[in-house]
Design a protein around this motif. Structure first.
Motif, PDB file in Angstrom:
ATOM      1  N   GLY A   1       0.480  -1.092   0.273  1.00  0.00           N
ATOM      2  CA  GLY A   1      -0.527  -0.431  -0.169  1.00  0.00           C
ATOM      3  C   GLY A   1       0.968   1.175  -0.046  1.00  0.00           C
TER       4      GLY A   1
ATOM      5  N   HIS B   1       0.967   3.460  -3.360  1.00  0.00           N
ATOM      6  CA  HIS B   1       0.727   5.234  -3.491  1.00  0.00           C
ATOM      7  C   HIS B   1       0.700   6.277  -3.287  1.00  0.00           C
ATOM      8  CE1 HIS B   1      -2.914   1.877  -4.175  1.00  0.00           C
ATOM      9  NE2 HIS B   1      -2.578   0.888  -3.137  1.00  0.00           N
TER      10      HIS B   1
ATOM     11  N   GLN C   1      -4.192  -4.064  -3.018  1.00  0.00           N
ATOM     12  CA  GLN C   1      -5.659  -4.272  -3.730  1.00  0.00           C
ATOM     13  C   GLN C   1      -6.183  -2.780  -2.944  1.00  0.00           C
ATOM     14  OE1 GLN C   1      -6.206  -7.707  -1.305  1.00  0.00           O
ATOM     15  NE2 GLN C   1      -6.615  -8.385  -3.451  1.00  0.00           N
ATOM     16  N   THR C   2      -7.207  -1.863  -3.888  1.00  0.00           N
ATOM     17  CA  THR C   2      -7.754  -1.253  -2.429  1.00  0.00           C
ATOM     18  C   THR C   2      -8.751  -0.387  -3.506  1.00  0.00           C
ATOM     19  OG1 THR C   2      -7.747   0.820  -2.204  1.00  0.00           O
ATOM     20  CG2 THR C   2      -6.500   0.469  -3.396  1.00  0.00           C
TER      21      THR C   2
ATOM     22  N   ASP D   1     -10.478   2.075  -2.460  1.00  0.00           N
ATOM     23  CA  ASP D   1     -10.569   3.849  -2.002  1.00  0.00           C
ATOM     24  C   ASP D   1     -10.254   4.108  -3.253  1.00  0.00           C
ATOM     25  OD1 ASP D   1     -11.349   3.044   0.131  1.00  0.00           O
ATOM     26  OD2 ASP D   1      -9.898   3.185   1.393  1.00  0.00           O
TER      27      ASP D   1
END
Length: 347
Positions: free
Chosen positions: A191, A194, A325-326, A328
């Motif tokens: 993550g 990002h 994986q997101t 948002d």
């Protein structure tokens, strides 16, 4: 010291470090002093020159163990790049934690005393402190550099905006800039790509990933739906993270990543750990991957990743199967996520 071993500059600095750092959280806890010293010996023999620690590891005992090794090996110690961290509680008092000038003055002096040195190469803020004004923290670090107590400073567990704010504030005052960021990063935990990785790249900071094997998952020792037992951290103390194990075990992405890592490892005659570490070392901005070992055997296996050359197709295969994986916004938007993952390359 092995002169042919792979080295990289420590972030924006001119200091040179081994592509794998020796993490020492196990020292004084899961590894006694004799074992810890043997681990350092094996690391040095492989060409390693970068040791990372924190005052809070074993309540200072890790630094004491390293200090005793440094005192017994003065010539080898002179070649090492020594890093430590401060921020978390080292006492019961209200000023025994944080990144205030009051706490950091004591924390840094205590780390120097435990290590038996007058200078620490890299001093890192172990986490963000929402109470202390950032300029107070940065001015303390500037003064510590000026006084010769530290050579450089960096951060750990910062978000992208926190990192960027610190860099901008240091630039505004004409202070020394941070050179490294120590985040959790692995094939299982991506993550940070990002926001944090682009922020580090923009600032010219080097990444020092911790937990590169995802808490042992990427070593290949876990089996689907089989709770860990035996000589593993979770197997010996299930209460420390069984719920997290259940969540990761139930995630199909976990096993797709592990299967891909294992398949590539078999093709190379390597271990799963070595493949996972080799992929991480090849990622943008990564300066040195922090290895944590309880035994010399574990360390030597991890060090084998330095000799493992993954080709572009294998790197891409691992990158694709472990894609963060997101859902948002804006990262879940088609097109936008891909641009972020290019880390600034192309529009």
């Amino acid at each position: 010291m092995n002169a042919s071993a792979p080295y990289r500059t420590l972030g924006r600095s001119g200091a040179v470090v081994f592509v794998q750092a020796l993490g020492t959280m196990t020292f004084g806890a899961e590894a006694d002093e004799a074992t810890s010293h043997a681990i350092i010996d094996a690391y040095i023999a492989a060409g390693g020159n970068f040791i990372d620690k924190a005052d809070v590891y074993s309540a200072g005992r890790s630094e004491e163990i390293i200090g005793s090794w440094l005192a017994a090996h003065p010539s080898e110690a002179a070649q090492l790049v020594v890093a430590t961290k401060g921020r978390f509680p080292m006492g019961a008092g209200p000023n025994d934690l944080g990144t205030s000038r009051r706490h950091l003055r004591t924390a840094l002096d205590d780390s120097l005393r435990r290590l038996g040195v007058e200078h620490i190469d890299l001093y890192q803020m172990h986490a963000w402190d929402a109470i202390t004004p950032l300029d107070e923290t940065l001015r303390f670090l500037e003064d510590a550099v000026t006084q010769g107590k530290i050579g450089y400073y960096g951060f750990s567990n910062f978000t992208g905006w926190q990192l960027t704010k610190a860099v901008a504030l240091a630039e505004r005052h004409g202070w020394n800039l941070p050179i490294t960021l120590q985040p959790q990063y692995s094939l299982l935990v991506r993550g940070i790509e990002h926001e944090i990785v682009p922020a580090a790249l923009d600032a010219g900071m080097g990444l020092l990933p911790w937990s590169p094997l995802g808490g042992g998952w990427l070593s290949g020792k876990y089996r689907r739906d089989v709770p860990p037992t035996g000589p593993t951290r979770l197997g010996e103390n299930p209460e420390r993270g069984m719920e997290a194990w259940r969540q990761r075990n139930a995630n199909e992405r976990t096993w797709q990543i592990i299967d891909t890592v294992t398949g590539i490892a078999e093709a190379h005659g390597a271990t799963a750990s070595q493949v996972a570490l080799a992929w991480l070392a090849a990622q943008p901005a990564v300066t040195s991957v922090i290895l944590g070992a309880r035994t010399v055997e574990q360390l030597r296996d991890n060090l084998g990743a330095v000799e493992l050359a993954l080709d572009d197709a294998e790197i891409e295969k691992l990158t694709a199967v472990s894609s963060p994986q997101t859902e948002d916004y804006p990262y879940g938007e088609p097109g936008i996520a891909q641009r972020h993952r290019k880390l600034g390359g192309g529009r």
